[in-house]
Design a protein around this motif. Sequence first.
Motif, PDB file in Angstrom:
ATOM      1  N   LYS A 205       0.857  -1.192   0.000  1.00 12.85           N
ATOM      2  CA  LYS A 205       0.000   0.000   0.000  1.00 12.85           C
ATOM      3  C   LYS A 205       0.891   1.240   0.000  1.00 12.85           C
ATOM      4  CE  LYS A 205      -3.971  -2.293   2.024  1.00 12.85           C
ATOM      5  NZ  LYS A 205      -4.614  -2.403   0.693  1.00 12.85           N
ATOM      6  N   PHE A 206       1.481   1.489  -1.168  1.00 13.75           N
ATOM      7  CA  PHE A 206       2.473   2.551  -1.295  1.00 13.75           C
ATOM      8  C   PHE A 206       1.919   3.929  -0.933  1.00 13.75           C
ATOM      9  CE2 PHE A 206       3.570  -0.772  -4.392  1.00 13.75           C
ATOM     10  CZ  PHE A 206       4.861  -1.069  -3.994  1.00 13.75           C
ATOM     11  N   GLU A 207       0.627   4.107  -1.101  1.00 12.04           N
ATOM     12  CA  GLU A 207       0.019   5.411  -0.819  1.00 12.04           C
ATOM     13  C   GLU A 207       0.091   5.790   0.654  1.00 12.04           C
ATOM     14  OE1 GLU A 207      -3.534   2.476  -0.887  1.00 12.04           O
ATOM     15  OE2 GLU A 207      -1.511   2.656  -1.732  1.00 12.04           O
ATOM     16  N   ASN A 208       0.370   4.807   1.527  1.00 13.23           N
ATOM     17  CA  ASN A 208       0.474   5.085   2.960  1.00 13.23           C
ATOM     18  C   ASN A 208       1.847   5.607   3.368  1.00 13.23           C
ATOM     19  OD1 ASN A 208      -2.135   4.178   3.265  1.00 13.23           O
ATOM     20  ND2 ASN A 208      -1.555   2.142   3.976  1.00 13.23           N
ATOM     21  N   ILE A 209       2.798   5.626   2.441  1.00 11.87           N
ATOM     22  CA  ILE A 209       4.157   6.070   2.775  1.00 11.87           C
ATOM     23  C   ILE A 209       4.152   7.576   3.040  1.00 11.87           C
ATOM     24  CG2 ILE A 209       6.508   6.306   1.884  1.00 11.87           C
ATOM     25  CD1 ILE A 209       6.090   3.635   0.426  1.00 11.87           C
ATOM     26  N   ASN A 210       4.842   7.961   4.105  1.00  8.21           N
ATOM     27  CA  ASN A 210       4.787   9.336   4.605  1.00  8.21           C
ATOM     28  C   ASN A 210       6.027  10.139   4.208  1.00  8.21           C
ATOM     29  OD1 ASN A 210       3.715  11.528   6.038  1.00  8.21           O
ATOM     30  ND2 ASN A 210       4.757  10.935   7.933  1.00  8.21           N
ATOM     31  N   GLY A 211       6.404  10.057   2.930  1.00  7.56           N
ATOM     32  CA  GLY A 211       7.565  10.811   2.476  1.00  7.56           C
ATOM     33  C   GLY A 211       7.964  10.429   1.070  1.00  7.56           C
ATOM     34  N   MET A 229       8.574  -3.515 -12.312  1.00  7.33           N
ATOM     35  CA  MET A 229       7.877  -3.331 -11.043  1.00  7.33           C
ATOM     36  C   MET A 229       7.999  -1.891 -10.554  1.00  7.33           C
ATOM     37  SD  MET A 229       8.128  -6.870  -8.830  1.00  7.33           S
ATOM     38  CE  MET A 229       9.895  -7.162  -8.900  1.00  7.33           C
ATOM     39  N   SER A 230       9.145  -1.275 -10.784  1.00  3.02           N
ATOM     40  CA  SER A 230       9.307   0.135 -10.405  1.00  3.02           C
ATOM     41  C   SER A 230       8.396   1.024 -11.239  1.00  3.02           C
ATOM     42  CB  SER A 230      10.769   0.564 -10.577  1.00  3.02           C
ATOM     43  OG  SER A 230      11.614  -0.163  -9.711  1.00  3.02           O
ATOM     44  N   LYS A 231       8.285   0.726 -12.536  1.00  8.89           N
ATOM     45  CA  LYS A 231       7.360   1.478 -13.395  1.00  8.89           C
ATOM     46  C   LYS A 231       5.916   1.296 -12.915  1.00  8.89           C
ATOM     47  CE  LYS A 231       8.396   3.402 -16.704  1.00  8.89           C
ATOM     48  NZ  LYS A 231       8.806   4.810 -16.887  1.00  8.89           N
ATOM     49  N   ASP A 232       5.580   0.090 -12.504  1.00  8.03           N
ATOM     50  CA  ASP A 232       4.238  -0.175 -11.998  1.00  8.03           C
ATOM     51  C   ASP A 232       3.963   0.623 -10.725  1.00  8.03           C
ATOM     52  OD1 ASP A 232       3.930  -1.976 -14.077  1.00  8.03           O
ATOM     53  OD2 ASP A 232       4.235  -3.754 -12.833  1.00  8.03           O
ATOM     54  N   ILE A 233       4.972   0.723  -9.857  1.00  5.15           N
ATOM     55  CA  ILE A 233       4.820   1.500  -8.620  1.00  5.15           C
ATOM     56  C   ILE A 233       4.612   2.977  -8.958  1.00  5.15           C
ATOM     57  CG2 ILE A 233       5.980   2.274  -6.511  1.00  5.15           C
ATOM     58  CD1 ILE A 233       7.459  -0.499  -6.582  1.00  5.15           C
ATOM     59  N   GLU A 234       5.372   3.481  -9.915  1.00  5.63           N
ATOM     60  CA  GLU A 234       5.203   4.879 -10.346  1.00  5.63           C
ATOM     61  C   GLU A 234       3.767   5.139 -10.797  1.00  5.63           C
ATOM     62  OE1 GLU A 234       8.673   7.049 -12.479  1.00  5.63           O
ATOM     63  OE2 GLU A 234       8.726   4.971 -13.200  1.00  5.63           O
ATOM     64  N   TYR A 236       1.050   3.348 -10.171  1.00  4.45           N
ATOM     65  CA  TYR A 236       0.143   3.164  -9.035  1.00  4.45           C
ATOM     66  C   TYR A 236       0.061   4.443  -8.207  1.00  4.45           C
ATOM     67  CZ  TYR A 236      -1.581   1.176  -4.596  1.00  4.45           C
ATOM     68  OH  TYR A 236      -2.290   0.925  -3.445  1.00  4.45           O
ATOM     69  N   LEU A 237       1.204   5.023  -7.883  1.00  5.07           N
ATOM     70  CA  LEU A 237       1.223   6.222  -7.044  1.00  5.07           C
ATOM     71  C   LEU A 237       0.656   7.437  -7.779  1.00  5.07           C
ATOM     72  CD1 LEU A 237       4.632   5.700  -5.256  1.00  5.07           C
ATOM     73  CD2 LEU A 237       2.361   5.664  -4.205  1.00  5.07           C
ATOM     74  N   PHE A 242      -0.442  10.451  -5.159  1.00  8.31           N
ATOM     75  CA  PHE A 242       0.521  10.456  -4.051  1.00  8.31           C
ATOM     76  C   PHE A 242       1.129  11.844  -3.905  1.00  8.31           C
ATOM     77  CE2 PHE A 242       4.839   9.123  -2.390  1.00  8.31           C
ATOM     78  CZ  PHE A 242       4.389   8.636  -1.173  1.00  8.31           C
ATOM     79  N   LYS A 243       1.152  12.359  -2.681  1.00  8.49           N
ATOM     80  CA  LYS A 243       1.509  13.759  -2.473  1.00  8.49           C
ATOM     81  C   LYS A 243       3.011  14.003  -2.358  1.00  8.49           C
ATOM     82  CE  LYS A 243       0.903  13.564   2.579  1.00  8.49           C
ATOM     83  NZ  LYS A 243       0.173  14.151   3.727  1.00  8.49           N
ATOM     84  N   HIS A 244       3.799  12.926  -2.264  1.00 12.80           N
ATOM     85  CA  HIS A 244       5.246  13.096  -2.113  1.00 12.80           C
ATOM     86  C   HIS A 244       5.963  12.824  -3.442  1.00 12.80           C
ATOM     87  CE1 HIS A 244       4.759  13.402   2.230  1.00 12.80           C
ATOM     88  NE2 HIS A 244       4.003  12.320   2.188  1.00 12.80           N
ATOM     89  N   LYS A 245       7.188  13.234  -3.518  1.00 10.19           N
ATOM     90  CA  LYS A 245       7.972  13.079  -4.740  1.00 10.19           C
ATOM     91  C   LYS A 245       8.373  11.614  -4.932  1.00 10.19           C
ATOM     92  CE  LYS A 245      11.676  15.405  -7.270  1.00 10.19           C
ATOM     93  NZ  LYS A 245      12.694  16.500  -7.200  1.00 10.19           N
TER      94      LYS A 245
END
Length: 277
Positions: A205-211, A229-234, A236-237, A242-245
């Motif tokens: 649940k990458f959206e829960n990351i606080n930074g 997988m990194s492209k998929d994460i990008e 997804y966020l 997602f509010k962080h960089k």
Amino acid sequence: MHKFIPLLFLTFLLVSVSLKAENYQFEMSKVEYKNLVANLYLPKTDKKLPVVIAFGGFEGGLGTGNANGEMIAPHGVAVLGLAYFKEKGISQTLDQIPMEYFIEAINYLETHPLIDSSRIGVVGGSRGSEAAFLLATMDSRIKSVVVTTPSKVAWYGLTVPKSAWTFEGQDIPALGLALDSNANLIDRFSVALDNKANVNQSLFKFENINGPIFMISAENDQVWPSYQMSKDIELYLKNKQFKHKVIHNSYKTGHGFSKETAPEIKKSIINHFVSTL
């Protein structure tokens, strides 16, 4: 369970190159806190320090955490080099590792008088990226994340067909490898990732990351498809707004990167933590 190709992974990357250091001397001390197996690298300064929790992947032990300490501490960021298996007093294999162990590492840092516990980051590579992502999604005290050749899901452990990770005594949803041991490792991971239902169940649940998140992947990864997988994460966020960089750097190398790419990768990891913590 599956065996990984015996690459040196990030340990080789961290210790094989040199980078001009800042003017911080540092001290390393063994951590004595509950059952943690860790070394703390503290830059010498009269200011409270940001800190990075650092650990490796398939190789286990303290080696990668220590290498991160030697790499990052000269730049004014403390490092907790953490082992989570293959050391005395903890699991000897990457199987059923409780996430509470990593949370206790954060708890320890909150007790240290020289650490600014509002500025804690985490770095993990390969199998360690699973723990790094899980920790950051579970505990908002993590404010910055770096992962190398990462996975977007949790996987089974190395010797038993169960999740490598647990929380509150329960398995964290994870994937097992597809095909049989005669198939190439990259194919076993890739085919397993084709099962969308299983992937959705095991996706972090990458959206829960606080930074901010910094991913470094290998385009010719022969272990698992870290680039895709990194492209998929990008994506997804992005869809989750997602509010962080989020930064993703990729290299045309295999899973363990190379001597040629190491200086740039090393510098980028240091710069990420110096600028975000």
